[in-house]
Design a protein around this motif. Structure first.
Motif, PDB file in Angstrom:
ATOM      1  N   UNK A  29       0.857  -1.180   0.000  1.00  0.00           N
ATOM      2  CA  UNK A  29       0.000   0.000   0.000  1.00  0.00           C
ATOM      3  C   UNK A  29       0.895   1.231   0.000  1.00  0.00           C
ATOM      4  N   UNK A  30       0.499   2.257  -0.716  1.00  0.00           N
ATOM      5  CA  UNK A  30       1.315   3.461  -0.797  1.00  0.00           C
ATOM      6  C   UNK A  30       0.463   4.704  -0.891  1.00  0.00           C
ATOM      7  N   UNK A  31       1.013   5.827  -0.413  1.00  0.00           N
ATOM      8  CA  UNK A  31       0.354   7.127  -0.501  1.00  0.00           C
ATOM      9  C   UNK A  31       1.343   8.137  -1.048  1.00  0.00           C
ATOM     10  N   UNK A  32       0.851   9.116  -1.801  1.00  0.00           N
ATOM     11  CA  UNK A  32       1.732  10.140  -2.343  1.00  0.00           C
ATOM     12  C   UNK A  32       0.977  11.443  -2.557  1.00  0.00           C
ATOM     13  N   UNK A  33       1.743  12.521  -2.601  1.00  0.00           N
ATOM     14  CA  UNK A  33       1.190  13.858  -2.835  1.00  0.00           C
ATOM     15  C   UNK A  33       2.065  14.573  -3.846  1.00  0.00           C
ATOM     16  N   UNK A  34       1.450  15.129  -4.878  1.00  0.00           N
ATOM     17  CA  UNK A  34       2.136  15.897  -5.916  1.00  0.00           C
ATOM     18  C   UNK A  34       1.580  17.317  -5.910  1.00  0.00           C
ATOM     19  N   UNK A  91      -2.336  16.722  -6.438  1.00  0.00           N
ATOM     20  CA  UNK A  91      -2.833  15.366  -6.644  1.00  0.00           C
ATOM     21  C   UNK A  91      -2.451  14.515  -5.445  1.00  0.00           C
ATOM     22  N   UNK A  92      -3.439  13.889  -4.826  1.00  0.00           N
ATOM     23  CA  UNK A  92      -3.207  12.981  -3.703  1.00  0.00           C
ATOM     24  C   UNK A  92      -3.677  11.598  -4.123  1.00  0.00           C
ATOM     25  N   UNK A  93      -2.794  10.595  -3.963  1.00  0.00           N
ATOM     26  CA  UNK A  93      -3.116   9.266  -4.452  1.00  0.00           C
ATOM     27  C   UNK A  93      -2.912   8.181  -3.417  1.00  0.00           C
ATOM     28  N   UNK A  94      -3.663   7.104  -3.562  1.00  0.00           N
ATOM     29  CA  UNK A  94      -3.536   5.920  -2.728  1.00  0.00           C
ATOM     30  C   UNK A  94      -3.421   4.720  -3.657  1.00  0.00           C
ATOM     31  N   UNK A  95      -2.321   3.942  -3.500  1.00  0.00           N
ATOM     32  CA  UNK A  95      -2.100   2.736  -4.286  1.00  0.00           C
ATOM     33  C   UNK A  95      -2.311   1.508  -3.412  1.00  0.00           C
ATOM     34  N   UNK A 110      -7.223  11.861  -6.125  1.00  0.00           N
ATOM     35  CA  UNK A 110      -8.024  13.087  -6.143  1.00  0.00           C
ATOM     36  C   UNK A 110      -7.126  14.206  -6.658  1.00  0.00           C
ATOM     37  N   UNK A 111      -7.579  14.914  -7.683  1.00  0.00           N
ATOM     38  CA  UNK A 111      -6.803  16.004  -8.277  1.00  0.00           C
ATOM     39  C   UNK A 111      -7.576  17.308  -8.151  1.00  0.00           C
ATOM     40  N   UNK A 112      -6.849  18.378  -7.825  1.00  0.00           N
ATOM     41  CA  UNK A 112      -7.419  19.722  -7.754  1.00  0.00           C
ATOM     42  C   UNK A 112      -6.648  20.623  -8.708  1.00  0.00           C
TER      43      UNK A 112
END
Length: 312
Positions: free
Chosen positions: A40-45, A57-61, A79-81
């Protein structure tokens, strides 16, 4: 205006969608003998520019099968803003299927999904030959006011080829076509020369060049002159220590297009990637700055990415 070049989410353990032939030391991975686990992974761009255009962009893998960063199968929820030119923020939910594997002398990865309006994502395949070949495709939204509000997308497909000269010198060439919603098609050509200045330090000197030409310049509100060219000398250092990987790079060059004269081009980047820490934890962070073109000249653009993942 906001850029209309490739700006894929730099998610940890996800495919970049960018031409990877210029990545040093990229090889087809050896098949893991250990049984597959999950991850499982999380990231923020985050990106921002001088035109007050912000993208988050906030993502969950979640990988149902995970044997490493080149062998996994799972899903990504994102989720992208988008806040183009300081205007009202537009939010989009994006869902992807992500997959990476290898066989023989080839390795491939893909991240394909939807934002609720159309198919988006990226995919690439490459071999491990001395003259390394890669084929890639990416599709995403154009991050301008009309792009996010009216649904203007691009699809970019192409190929890259490594041309090694000796153990210290190599060339990489990339050719591709980028089709936009509407009638504009942008033809791309890129070439890089890399010289190992101090291989034991991981220090290299690079000359990066790129050119594109648009068939329908100025069609929408994204930057699209008839043609654009950039010449960028870069110094890069890539080091490995205790399983950690570090990279810093910077360069100053020149750029121009069909509607403006030559002007300075700047680039700086830094990246750190962790080894497996503790119970299967991994981490990655990166920063990048450049001054990219717009219709009235060049302006500052920066981006940052932070991600963590854990195999279990």
């Amino acid at each position: 205006m906001k850029r209309a070049s490739i700006t894929a989410a730099a998610a940890l353990l996800a495919s970049t969608g960018l031409p990877a032939a210029a990545q040093e030391g990229a090889q087809v991975p050896t098949k893991a003998e250990a049984p597959a686990s999950r991850a499982v992974g999380m990231d923020l761009f985050v990106s921002t520019d001088a035109d007050n255009t912000d993208v988050y962009r906030a993502g969950l893998n979640f990988d149902l099968r995970y044997r490493g960063q080149q062998d996994y199968l799972g899903v990504r929820v994102e989720k992208a803003w988008y806040r183009p030119l300081g205007q009202q923020t537009v939010g989009k939910e994006r869902v992807f299927l992500r997959y990476a594997d290898s066989g023989g002398h080839w390795a491939w990865n893909a991240q394909v999904g939807t934002d609720g309006d159309t198919v988006i994502g990226s995919a690439s395949i490459h071999d491990d030959a001395a003259m390394r070949k890669e084929f890639f495709i990416e599709r995403d939204v154009v991050e301008t006011p009309r792009g996010v509000n009216e649904g203007i997308y691009y699809t970019f497909a192409g190929a890259a080829l490594d041309l090694p000269v000796d153990d210290r010198n190599s060339f990489t060439i990339v050719a591709g076509a980028q089709e936009f919603t509407g009638k504009n098609v942008r033809l791309h050509a890129r070439a890089s020369y890399v010289h190992g200045v101090k291989p034991e330090w991981g220090l290299s000197a690079q000359l990066r060049t790129r050119y594109f030409r648009s068939t329908r310049p100025g069609e929408y509100d994204y930057y699209s002159p008839r043609w654009y060219v950039q010449i960028l000398p870069v110094l890069q250092m890539r080091r490995f220590s205790g399983g950690w990987r570090y990279m810093v790079a910077g360069g100053v060059g020149a750029q121009r297009d069909a509607i403006s004269d030559w002007r300075a081009s700047y680039f700086a980047a830094a990246e750190v990637t962790s080894p497996e820490v503790g119970r299967g934890w991994y981490g990655k962070a990166s920063l990048q700055y450049n001054n990219i073109p717009q219709n009235s000249g060049a302006y500052d653009y920066g981006q940052a990415m932070l991600g963590i993942a854990r195999a279990f």
